[in-house]
Design an enzyme around this catalytic site. Structure first.
Site, short mmCIF file in Angstrom:
data_model
loop_
_atom_site.label_atom_id
_atom_site.label_comp_id
_atom_site.label_asym_id
_atom_site.label_seq_id
_atom_site.Cartn_x
_atom_site.Cartn_y
_atom_site.Cartn_z
N ASP A 152 -14.75 62.50 -12.26
CA ASP A 152 -13.66 61.44 -11.98
C ASP A 152 -13.31 61.73 -13.11
O ASP A 152 -13.13 61.02 -14.61
CB ASP A 152 -14.77 60.36 -12.26
CG ASP A 152 -15.69 59.78 -11.26
OD1 ASP A 152 -16.00 60.86 -10.73
OD2 ASP A 152 -15.81 58.28 -10.93
N LYS A 215 -9.39 57.40 -5.98
CA LYS A 215 -10.12 56.70 -7.10
C LYS A 215 -8.73 55.84 -7.26
O LYS A 215 -7.93 56.10 -7.71
CB LYS A 215 -10.91 56.90 -8.55
CG LYS A 215 -11.85 55.90 -8.73
CD LYS A 215 -12.76 56.86 -9.68
CE LYS A 215 -13.22 55.97 -10.58
NZ LYS A 215 -14.24 56.19 -12.00
N LYS A 251 -12.72 55.43 -3.52
CA LYS A 251 -13.20 55.31 -4.64
C LYS A 251 -12.58 53.80 -5.33
O LYS A 251 -11.59 54.49 -6.10
CB LYS A 251 -14.06 56.14 -5.63
CG LYS A 251 -14.62 54.86 -6.11
CD LYS A 251 -15.34 56.14 -7.12
CE LYS A 251 -16.50 55.74 -8.99
NZ LYS A 251 -16.41 55.86 -9.75
#
Length: 315
Positions: A152, A215, A251
């Site tokens: 991430d 995300k 996400k």
């Protein structure tokens, strides 16, 4: 470097061509976006569908600990909870992943061995992203070497907001290469991007550069995932797939704490990109406290009793 999608070779040829492409995307109707997100959020679901939605949401959680006080013991305890969220009910699904800092990735990998639960590691000087590219790439390689299945990364919001889109694009591509076989989630920190138009541009920039997931947030700022910014990102992945045939995950992270919230997001997914995104390979929740509420609501559905917060462990 990863292969450039031929459709975007011209757009990514220079800073000016990339700026022209991103600023040529349709503007966002903020009122319409928020109204649609709010309308979808009012949908109610019946008991059997709610039970399905709760289990689906549990299976989509990246159970997260990203604190300066993280210890190997805390990570191992979190891993155990990810594998068996409710020790009293073996039918409870495992979470999708455990998300930790790179120095805790090896501990998480060992604790989750053979479980099927992924290890996600934040990288690239998370959460601020204020570091030289070499440091960010070393951060990424360390996490992958420790066994992380997913990375991430945070984008350089300063560069993005200054209009240096090619710098952000090249950084994402470099991190993607450093991540190797690990799936790459690109975090925009939507609360710092100021406008919906910027969120749309960041979404396309991330996807063009090779993100496997886009995300919303780090969970470390005041405004994190919202139904509206997540809806906008879902529309972006829908349109990107229609244009390229490539599917990208989404996400939302930060601020999603209740079962009711999670169900709203699942409705957004179903109504915007369709049921084939209702799978933890394509949709995740970045959360920790959300799991406890899902477990309590699940127990209430199965027994008719609400056990309260003592029913679940405190992370």
């Amino acid at each position: 470097m990863p292969t450039i999608t031929p459709a975007f070779a011209d757009a990514t040829a220079s800073d000016s061509t990339l700026r022209r492409y991103l600023h040529g995307l349709p503007g966002v109707d903020a009122v319409g976006l928020e109204a649609r997100a709010a309308a979808l959020g009012t949908r109610s679901i019946k008991t059997t569908a709610k039970a399905y939605a709760i289990d689906l949401a549990i299976s989509m959680i990246d159970l997260t600990t990203l604190e300066g006080a993280d210890t190997p013991g805390k990570v191992r305890a979190l891993a155990a909870k990810a594998v068996r969220p409710d020790p009293t009910d073996r039918t409870t699904p495992a979470t999708a992943a455990v998300c930790v800092y790179p120095d805790m990735a090896e501990t998480a990998v060992a604790a989750l061995a053979g479980s099927g639960v992924k290890v996600a590691s934040v990288a690239t000087a998370f959460p601020a992203g204020r570091a030289a590219l070499g440091v960010k790439l070393a951060d990424t390689r360390d996490a992958v070497a420790a066994g992380a299945d997913e990375i991430d990364m945070v984008i350089d919001r300063g560069a993005f907001l200054a209009g240096h889109y090619l710098k952000v694009y090249e950084e994402i591509r470099a991190v993607k290469e450093a991540a190797g076989a690990a799936r790459l989630k690109v975090i925009f920190e939507t609360g710092e991007l100021s406008t919906y138009d910027n969120i749309r541009r960041a979404s396309w920039l991330g996807m063009i550069a090779g993100a496997d997931f886009i995300k919303t947030s780090t969970g470390k700022v005041g405004v994190n995932a919202t139904p509206a910014n997540t809806l906008l990102m879902l529309e972006a992945v829908r349109d990107f797939r229609a244009q390229t045939g490539v599917r990208i995950g989404v996400k939302p992270a930060g601020g999603i704490r209740s079962t009711k919230d999670a169900v709203k997001f699942l409705v957004l997914v179903n109504e915007t990109v369709g049921a084939d995104w209702l799978d933890n390979h394509w949709f995740r929740f970045g959360a920790s406290s959300l799991l406890n509420d899902l477990l309590m609501q699940r127990q209430k559905l199965s027994t008719g009793r609400y056990s309260g917060p003592d029913y679940v462990t405190v992370d």
